[in-house]
Design a protein around this motif. Structure first.
Motif, PDB file in Angstrom:
ATOM      1  N   ARG A 129      14.139  -7.222   9.635  1.00 61.23           N
ATOM      2  CA  ARG A 129      12.723  -6.914   9.376  1.00 61.23           C
ATOM      3  C   ARG A 129      11.956  -6.630  10.674  1.00 61.23           C
ATOM      4  N   LEU A 130      12.439  -7.223  11.782  1.00 64.13           N
ATOM      5  CA  LEU A 130      11.781  -6.971  13.075  1.00 64.13           C
ATOM      6  C   LEU A 130      11.696  -5.467  13.342  1.00 64.13           C
ATOM      7  N   PHE A 131      12.776  -4.750  12.936  1.00 68.41           N
ATOM      8  CA  PHE A 131      12.852  -3.328  13.239  1.00 68.41           C
ATOM      9  C   PHE A 131      12.025  -2.465  12.277  1.00 68.41           C
ATOM     10  N   GLU A 132      11.521  -3.083  11.230  1.00 66.98           N
ATOM     11  CA  GLU A 132      10.602  -2.355  10.335  1.00 66.98           C
ATOM     12  C   GLU A 132       9.174  -2.492  10.853  1.00 66.98           C
ATOM     13  N   THR A 153      25.909  -6.313  17.771  1.00 63.97           N
ATOM     14  CA  THR A 153      26.207  -4.877  17.770  1.00 63.97           C
ATOM     15  C   THR A 153      25.903  -4.303  16.390  1.00 63.97           C
ATOM     16  N   GLU A 154      26.258  -5.061  15.368  1.00 65.25           N
ATOM     17  CA  GLU A 154      26.007  -4.594  14.008  1.00 65.25           C
ATOM     18  C   GLU A 154      24.504  -4.456  13.744  1.00 65.25           C
ATOM     19  N   LEU A 155      23.745  -5.407  14.281  1.00 61.19           N
ATOM     20  CA  LEU A 155      22.297  -5.392  14.061  1.00 61.19           C
ATOM     21  C   LEU A 155      21.610  -4.255  14.819  1.00 61.19           C
ATOM     22  N   VAL A 156      22.000  -4.050  16.078  1.00 59.22           N
ATOM     23  CA  VAL A 156      21.224  -3.124  16.908  1.00 59.22           C
ATOM     24  C   VAL A 156      21.927  -1.794  17.199  1.00 59.22           C
ATOM     25  N   LYS A 158      23.182   0.829  15.717  1.00 61.96           N
ATOM     26  CA  LYS A 158      22.732   2.103  15.144  1.00 61.96           C
ATOM     27  C   LYS A 158      21.291   2.441  15.537  1.00 61.96           C
ATOM     28  N   ARG A 159      20.617   1.497  16.142  1.00 63.37           N
ATOM     29  CA  ARG A 159      19.203   1.716  16.502  1.00 63.37           C
ATOM     30  C   ARG A 159      19.024   2.111  17.957  1.00 63.37           C
ATOM     31  N   GLY A 174      13.537   1.317  16.919  1.00 65.77           N
ATOM     32  CA  GLY A 174      14.507   1.628  17.962  1.00 65.77           C
ATOM     33  C   GLY A 174      14.827   0.430  18.848  1.00 65.77           C
ATOM     34  N   TYR A 175      15.874   0.617  19.641  1.00 66.88           N
ATOM     35  CA  TYR A 175      16.291  -0.450  20.554  1.00 66.88           C
ATOM     36  C   TYR A 175      16.741   0.167  21.872  1.00 66.88           C
ATOM     37  N   LEU A 176      16.341  -0.461  22.953  1.00 65.10           N
ATOM     38  CA  LEU A 176      16.633   0.052  24.292  1.00 65.10           C
ATOM     39  C   LEU A 176      16.783  -1.121  25.252  1.00 65.10           C
ATOM     40  N   THR A 177      17.737  -1.035  26.172  1.00 63.85           N
ATOM     41  CA  THR A 177      17.793  -2.036  27.251  1.00 63.85           C
ATOM     42  C   THR A 177      17.187  -1.411  28.496  1.00 63.85           C
ATOM     43  N   LEU A 178      16.333  -2.143  29.164  1.00 67.27           N
ATOM     44  CA  LEU A 178      15.673  -1.637  30.367  1.00 67.27           C
ATOM     45  C   LEU A 178      16.047  -2.493  31.558  1.00 67.27           C
TER      46      LEU A 178
END
Ligand code: ATP
Length: 223
Positions: A129-132, A153-156, A158-159, A174-178
């Motif tokens: 739900r965080l990603f919604e 990996t399964e959670l993030v 594809k994002r 979306g998801y990004l590492t900075l």
């Protein structure tokens, strides 16, 4: 400069934590995150009761006061006490739901967390739900490698997106590492340990935070 049709959508970040106490690793990351994502505002939000860890040594109000002292007049950073106003465990989905309602559907809402916290993300309350509600930006921290447990990996997976620009095309999901420019190997645990051992924390926390800790005699006892 921002370009494109969604120019005017506000860009809002949330950095939650225990802040027990706030330190320069948090604050320098917050400033660099604000710059890297061109945020209008970054809400720094102390948890009343962090769900996945023991009770902090000092009260939520004291942690908030230290956070306020640490932020001072830093542009764009905001000490936000909303989780202290809520009863029960502090779930990020509840906080993001509130921020989404306040800033609107088009706002680019970003939840930022350090790599250590990210490794436990699959155990959080309603992680999907965080990603919604928001994007997730993970801040690299010294001492943590890039490999992820399978559940994560399964959670993030594809994002994942590859740039801030791609992330900010949409309001959430979306998801990004900075890797921020100034990696700082500072933790609150280390600071509490130093204080209880009678050692200096100068230049690990902002001067007003060090003064308030001394003035109120915080973190003196061993954990
Ligand atoms: P503790 O040592 O008590 O676990 P902490 O220093 O990790 O505390 P938190 O309040 O738990 O601090 O952190 C809030 C958020 O800030 C988390 O997402 C955490 O990963 C991140 N963070 C903490 N310290 C740093 C740092 N030095 N650099 C980048 N991010 C950090």
């Amino acid at each position: 400069m921002r370009h494109g049709a969604n120019n005017l959508a506000p860009r809002v970040g949330m950095l939650g934590g225990t802040f027990d106490p706030v330190h320069l690793g948090h604050l320098r990351s917050a400033v660099e995150l604000h710059e890297a994502l061109a945020l209008d505002r970054l809400h720094m939000i102390p948890a009343q009761q962090p769900p996945l860890r023991g009770r902090p040594q000092v009260s939520a109000q004291q942690r908030l006061a230290l956070l306020q002292a640490g932020i001072g007049d830093t542009p764009g950073l905001l000490a936000d006490d909303r989780e202290l106003q809520r009863e029960g465990p502090s779930y990020s989905v509840d906080t993001l739901t509130e921020l989404r309602a306040e800033y609107g559907e088009q706002a680019r809402l970003v939840m930022a967390i350090g790599f250590d916290a990210f490794l436990r993300l699959a155990q959080w309350h309603q992680p999907e739900r965080l990603f919604e509600l928001a994007h997730l930006v993970v801040i690299a921290r010294p001492g943590y490698s890039d490999s992820l447990p399978a559940a994560l990996t399964e959670l993030v997976g594809k994002r994942r997106v590859d740039s801030v620009e791609t992330l900010m095309l949409k309001p959430f999901g979306g998801y990004l590492t900075l890797a921020l420019p100034s990696l700082m190997a500072i933790s609150a645990t280390h600071i509490r340990q130093r204080i209880s051992a009678g050692k200096s924390v100068r230049y690990l926390v902002p001067a007003p935070v060090e003064q308030a800790i001394q003035h109120h005699g915080l973190y003196q006892q061993r954990e």
